[in-house]
Write a protein that holds these residues in place. Structure first.
Motif, mmCIF file in Angstrom:
data_model
loop_
_atom_site.group_PDB
_atom_site.id
_atom_site.type_symbol
_atom_site.label_atom_id
_atom_site.label_comp_id
_atom_site.label_asym_id
_atom_site.label_seq_id
_atom_site.Cartn_x
_atom_site.Cartn_y
_atom_site.Cartn_z
ATOM 1 N N ILE A 1 -7.412 0.677 -2.944
ATOM 2 C CA ILE A 1 -6.633 1.177 -4.077
ATOM 3 C C ILE A 1 -7.095 0.374 -5.300
ATOM 4 C CG2 ILE A 1 -4.320 1.530 -5.043
ATOM 5 C CD1 ILE A 1 -4.803 3.173 -2.519
ATOM 6 N N ASN A 2 -7.948 0.963 -6.099
ATOM 7 C CA ASN A 2 -8.571 0.268 -7.224
ATOM 8 C C ASN A 2 -7.501 -0.280 -8.180
ATOM 9 O OD1 ASN A 2 -9.778 -0.293 -9.776
ATOM 10 N ND2 ASN A 2 -11.524 0.987 -9.222
ATOM 11 N N SER B 1 0.837 -1.202 0.000
ATOM 12 C CA SER B 1 0.000 0.000 0.000
ATOM 13 C C SER B 1 0.877 1.261 0.000
ATOM 14 C CB SER B 1 -0.976 -0.037 1.170
ATOM 15 O OG SER B 1 -1.931 0.977 1.047
ATOM 16 N N HIS C 1 -7.353 -5.551 -0.271
ATOM 17 C CA HIS C 1 -6.230 -4.656 -0.012
ATOM 18 C C HIS C 1 -5.203 -5.299 0.923
ATOM 19 C CE1 HIS C 1 -4.212 -0.867 -0.258
ATOM 20 N NE2 HIS C 1 -4.154 -0.775 1.061
ATOM 21 N N ILE D 1 -7.442 1.127 -11.865
ATOM 22 C CA ILE D 1 -6.800 2.444 -12.008
ATOM 23 C C ILE D 1 -5.284 2.288 -11.929
ATOM 24 C CG2 ILE D 1 -6.519 4.733 -10.972
ATOM 25 C CD1 ILE D 1 -9.461 4.505 -10.048
ATOM 26 N N THR D 2 -4.825 1.443 -11.003
ATOM 27 C CA THR D 2 -3.388 1.197 -10.874
ATOM 28 C C THR D 2 -2.826 0.671 -12.190
ATOM 29 O OG1 THR D 2 -3.610 0.730 -8.508
ATOM 30 C CG2 THR D 2 -1.611 -0.071 -9.603
ATOM 31 N N ALA E 1 -0.021 2.259 -3.285
ATOM 32 C CA ALA E 1 -0.905 3.425 -3.245
ATOM 33 C C ALA E 1 -0.357 4.520 -4.154
ATOM 34 C CB ALA E 1 -1.048 3.916 -1.809
ATOM 35 N N HIS F 1 -2.125 5.995 -6.273
ATOM 36 C CA HIS F 1 -3.254 6.909 -6.447
ATOM 37 C C HIS F 1 -4.173 6.722 -5.242
ATOM 38 C CE1 HIS F 1 -6.061 3.636 -7.470
ATOM 39 N NE2 HIS F 1 -5.003 3.084 -8.052
ATOM 40 N N SER F 2 -5.137 7.595 -5.093
ATOM 41 C CA SER F 2 -6.165 7.482 -4.045
ATOM 42 C C SER F 2 -5.583 7.402 -2.639
ATOM 43 C CB SER F 2 -7.062 6.258 -4.313
ATOM 44 O OG SER F 2 -7.582 6.283 -5.612
ATOM 45 N N ARG F 3 -4.447 8.056 -2.418
ATOM 46 C CA ARG F 3 -3.838 8.053 -1.092
ATOM 47 C C ARG F 3 -4.586 9.003 -0.163
ATOM 48 N NH1 ARG F 3 0.377 8.137 -4.687
ATOM 49 N NH2 ARG F 3 0.495 10.399 -4.651
ATOM 50 N N PRO F 4 -4.829 8.599 1.081
ATOM 51 C CA PRO F 4 -5.488 9.512 2.015
ATOM 52 C C PRO F 4 -4.571 10.632 2.496
ATOM 53 C CG PRO F 4 -4.995 7.431 3.098
ATOM 54 C CD PRO F 4 -4.636 7.267 1.646
#
Length: 160
Positions: free
Chosen positions: A118-119, A60, A144, A122-123, A83, A85-88
């Protein structure tokens, strides 16, 4: 003996069965990481320069950071559900982010097809457009979190 740096995820711990497994087989550096710290980049770079790992494994947020460290230092990487993308949160990694991908950088990316954090689709799209080649292993029925048996299987297939 092989040296492996293990980078846990954002809400995970460095105390886990995966690290115990690695310690049975190799020399391991598995630091406890606060990815929110302002000097985290320097700490991580100092660790890599001091330990000089042969391989960095991350999951992640740890996978995202492993990719950047591996590219920067020309070290092999296995990244589980990175991670990218879509990182908090956005860790402060300006020096690592500024490095263009190396021509020979070829990480192994392990994606859980059931990952709802983390889709993986998209990755894969992002990695298809990346300036480096990577091997992608898709794991059905994995979300995940990476089950211990999947971790061991990937290790046995790609590291040994």
């Amino acid at each position: 003996m092989k040296k492996i740096m293990y980078l846990h995820g954002l809400e995970s711990s460095n105390v886990c069965d995966k690290v115990d497994f690695l310690k049975e087989n190799v020399v391991v550096l598995a630091p406890s990481i606060d990815y929110r710290k302002s000097n985290i980049e320097k700490e991580l770079m100092d660790m890599v320069e001091s330990f000089q790992p042969d391989l960095i494994i991350g999951s992640s947020m740890g996978g995202h950071v492993a990719l950047m460290l591996g590219n920067y230092y020309d070290i092999e990487v296995i990244a589980f559900n990175p991670a990218i993308h879509s990182r908090p949160i956005e860790p402060e990694l300006s020096r690592l982010e500024a490095r263009d991908p190396r021509v020979n950088f070829q990480p192994l990316i392990v994606l859980g097809l059931e990952d709802d954090v983390i889709n993986p689709l998209i990755t894969k799209e992002i990695l298809d457009d990346a300036l480096f080649y990577c091997d992608i292993v898709e794991v059905e029925n994995m979300g995940h979190r990476v089950p211990f048996d999947v971790f061991v299987d990937i290790y046995n297939k790609y590291v040994i």
